[in-house]
Design a protein around this motif. Structure first.
Motif: not given
Lengths: 359, 477
Positions: A55-82
């Motif tokens: 989902e992260y790979i395909y959620a990339e939006e042109e012109g944006e550094l990080l799409s909203k979806k990508q930011k949410t996914i990053i948060k989810q990953f970070k939560k798991g890293l604990v």
């Protein structure tokens, strides 16, 4: 009822053992259940991570550094890293997927690896006191092509544990290509055959580089470096090392001499023939066999007399090869040989070459 | 008066002898368990991040010959060979030595693999029985790795020696033809040979797992099941104890004296230097290891016998008492023969760990252990009859020994659960626990009986050799 001291000791031990066994029975039940549950949870979590990654790979939006979806996914990953368990699964899934995608997707995954903080965990592993954690750390950094830890890893190329230094060597070769081979300059420890197989597996992927100077490593004081580089010479057909190869025929290490004969056979370097024939009586049986394999490729009519000298060798392989080559280079001379000797091996070889072996 | 005094002293001597023996055997088990756990942890750490796939495509991967002797294996030979040919390794061949089979094994192989007789110059480095129909290779390139040799019957060791002569590879994987190898078994087994630079690895042994009741299709293990028969269940537990605890510990000490004949990898050069397998003993798998070790010790060459605890080789275990006893009888005779052949190394410091630790351990606990145990039982019965022993003492002692044996079995099961966890299905845990409790009553008496019969046969029935192992075939499980 009164117990003697001996009986008391025995019954005390029985009670202790019985308690331990009861505990073990319950523990075994719990352990097996936990393993099952853990395996199930791991599979579920792995599937979730795979899905998130895609989902992260395909959620990339042109012109944006990080799409909203990508930011949410990053948060989810970070939560798991604990959780250590989840962190291991995330890393494994990253590594697995990293080998299945290509191009821009790899870049995205590598950048995500850094963004969620896995990179910091991998770097932290390098400082661990446990050698296998250090090795895993290097492996992770290698897979995600993290070049900035080069200096830290260069300190590990002579690590006392072979697993750590192996990962360090692979890191340099995989990330820096031929330039990475420079770690060989400072290598003071052995390179096992296992190491060499893994390193050659990486080297095979390189583009041929004409400027690469293999000669300095063929003259290395570390015999393992010489053996490894001989494999590279063969792999990339570096025939310009011919003179050095001939010098190596006199190397003090027998393994290097045998390997060199093998490379010389591969290149069919004729200059080596006379050189070896002159010191034939001094070399080991293994070298002699290697030399006869070489002669199978390069022998000519003029070598017939040398071959005749060895048709009665005590070594079966030398005898067989000498007769076989002689039959090829000078069949008339071969036909003049006694066909019946007291040596049963000799007779069997002759019989094999005359009757069954079609030259 | 004097008579009583003598009897009392004899009893006392026995008393202390059994006490010391018990303390030694319990102590050795505890020490072995500690060493084994350390070795297991080290092995798992070492190999947790190894990628064996690199070896699959490497041009410099060393060559390996799988040598599988076959005698009257017609029932499963075609499937078994197919399983061996599906091994994942880059540089190997499979040498099937048909050891004078009286059945149609050869005909079946010729038909199934499109074999034709070829001329093959054999370097007879180890003497063997002569060839019968000769050497065969397949006309089909898909089976180019297969070599079938048909020779006169000479026994398993002789067939293996024939394979050694045929092989041109650097390493020899000697296996039982009915064994099922996992696809990556050669890669794992060869790793120690390639890893060490300070010593030569002369052999590596693998764990043998019991495949009875497992689901197997086309030579591939699909599902690990726990059998229904108690004899098979008990053997599973016994194998776990032996392979995951005993041998792992000996590997740590570099004192491994035996590699199972079912699956072992050898350095061909050393195997030939020591003269190959001994055809005169029924313990040829142990004998060759002792001889190779002895050779290295005498030549003062640093060496190692490695051990791989991964479950790589699965085999069919005897499922009836008669065959089981026959197998264990042979193992006992093999042990006696090997220890006798190599008695020179006993307590000999020139042979290091081999002479001072491995050999004495095998002699005291494996060779004499069952005899001492039987004598101990007789002595105990004698005491019960002639001495005023309290029943609480008898019961207490019995329970102590029993519980200790349970404890050791539990350690083996926990090692299995923490490492490979092969018996995953729900409900097997309870069956395993039940097996732990019943094994001392089901299997151990048979082991003891077979060992005593082995001793008897060794001394009084010299003609007895291998015995027959009737196979049902793994694919039918």
């Amino acid at each position: 009822m009164q117990f003697t001291l001996f009986e008391a000791v025995i019954w005390s031990l029985v009670i202790v053992l019985a308690i331990i066994i009861v505990i073990l029975i319950f523990y075994l039940k719990i352990l097996r259940r936990n393993i099952r549950v853990k395996e199930k949870n791991n599979i579920k979590y792995r599937e979730k991570i795979e899905k998130l990654l895609i989902e992260y790979i395909y959620a990339e939006e042109e012109g944006e550094l990080l799409s909203k979806k990508q930011k949410t996914i990053i948060k989810q990953f970070k939560k798991g890293l604990v959780s250590k368990r989840k962190r291991i699964i995330i890393t494994e899934t990253f590594l697995q997927l990293d080998q299945q995608v290509a191009g821009h997707m790899i870049e995205q995954m590598n950048s995500l690896y850094k963004k969620i903080g896995l990179l910091n965990y991998a770097i932290k592993k390098l400082r661990s006191k446990q050698w296998h954690i250090v090795a895993i750390g290097i492996k992770d950094l290698r897979h995600f092509k993290v070049k900035r830890v080069r200096n830290s890893i260069s300190k590990l190329i002579n690590h006392h544990r072979e697993e750590v230094r192996r990962e360090a060597h692979l890191y340099f070769i995989e990330l820096f290509g031929f330039e990475g081979l420079n770690f060989l300059d400072n290598l003071k420890v052995p390179l096992s055959e296992w190491d060499q197989i893994l390193l050659l597996g990486e080297v095979e992927n390189f583009e041929y580089d004409e400027t690469l100077d293999l000669k300095k490593w063929l003259e290395s004081n570390n015999d393992y470096v010489v053996l490894f580089v001989l494999n590279i010479v063969k792999l990339f057909n570096r025939l310009e090392t011919k003179d050095t190869l001939i010098d190596l025929l006199q190397h003090k290490n027998a393994e290097i001499r045998i390997k060199t004969i093998d490379i010389i056979t591969h290149f069919e370097i004729l200059e080596a023939k006379e050189f070896i024939i002159q010191r034939f009586s001094e070399i080991s049986d293994k070298e002699k066999v290697a030399f006869f394999k070489y002669l199978e490729k390069v022998a000519k009519n003029e070598d017939a007399m040398f071959l005749i000298e060895h048709v009665n060798s005590n070594n079966f392989e030398i005898k067989h090869r000498a007769l076989k080559i002689l039959k090829r280079v000078d069949v008339n001379l071969y036909n003049k040989l006694e066909k019946n000797s007291e040596d049963a091996e000799y007779n069997r070889i002759i019989d094999y070459l005359d009757v069954s072996y079609g030259v | 008066m004097e008579y009583d005094y003598i009897i009392r002293n004899i009893v006392l001597v026995f008393h202390y002898f059994f006490l010391v023996f018990t303390v030694l055997i319990v102590g050795s088990y505890v020490i072995l368990a500690v060493f084994s756990s350390r070795e297991t942890i080290e092995y798992l750490k070492k190999n947790s991040f190894v990628n064996y796939k690199d070896l699959l495509t490497s041009d410099v991967a060393p060559s390996i010959s799988i040598i599988a002797p076959a005698y009257n294996e017609s029932l499963n030979i075609v499937e078994n060979v197919r399983s061996l040919l599906s091994t994942h390794y880059v540089n190997y061949d499979v040498i099937i030595v048909n050891d004078g089979s009286k059945d149609d094994s050869l005909e079946k192989l010729i038909k199934a693999y499109d074999l034709e007789r070829i001329e093959y110059l054999i370097n007879q480095r180890v003497p063997t029985q002569p060839l019968r129909a000769g050497v065969f290779k397949s006309k089909n390139p898909a089976f180019e790795k297969l070599i079938v040799v048909d020779k006169e019957n000479g026994g398993k060791a002789d067939a293996l020696n024939c394979g050694i002569n045929i092989s041109e590879s650097r390493y020899l994987a000697c296996i039982d033809v009915d064994c099922l190898l996992l696809e990556d078994s050669l890669q794992r087994m060869v790793k120690p040979f390639l890893e060490y630079t300070d010593r030569k690895v002369i052999a590596s042994g693998g764990v043998i797992r019991i495949a009875n009741s497992c689901k197997i299709e086309d030579g591939k293990l699909l599902e690990v099941n726990y059998p229904d028969k108690w004899l098979e269940r008990c053997q599973i537990l016994e194998y776990l104890r032996s392979f995951l605890l005993g041998r792992m510990a000996w590997a740590r000490l570099n004192g491994l004296l035996v590699i199972s004949g079912a699956f072992g990898l050898f350095d061909r050069e050393i195997a030939i230097k020591v003269g190959g397998y001994d055809t005169k003993t029924v313990g040829e798998d142990m004998e060759i290891i002792v001889r190779m070790r002895r050779y290295m010790e005498e030549e003062k060459l640093p060496y190692k016998v490695a051990y791989i605890p991964d479950p790589l080789c699965w085999t069919e275990a005897p499922d009836n008492r008669k065959i089981f006893i026959s197998q264990r009888n042979r193992w006992t005779r093999g042990t006696i023969e090997v220890l006798k052949i190599h008695k020179k190394i006993r307590w000999n410091p020139n042979y290091g760990v081999l002479g001072m630790l491995s050999y004495p351990y095998w002699m005291i606990f494996e060779r004499y252990g069952p005899i001492v145990e039987v004598l101990g039982m007789i002595y105990f019965i004698f005491l019960i009859i002639y001495q005023p022993l309290s029943w609480s003492f008898i019961l207490g002692l019995f329970l102590l020994v029993y519980l200790f044996s349970l404890l050791f079995s539990f350690v083996a099961i926990f090692t299995e659960e923490f490492t490979y966890h092969q018996y995953k299905r729900k409900g097997i845990g309870f069956k395993l626990i039940l097996t732990v409790f019943l094994e001392p009553f089901i299997l151990h008496p048979l082991v003891l009986y077979a060992a005593m019969r082995g001793n008897y046969d060794y001394y009084f029935n010299k003609k007895k050799k291998w015995g027959v192992m009737v196979r049902k075939g793994l694919s039918k499980s």
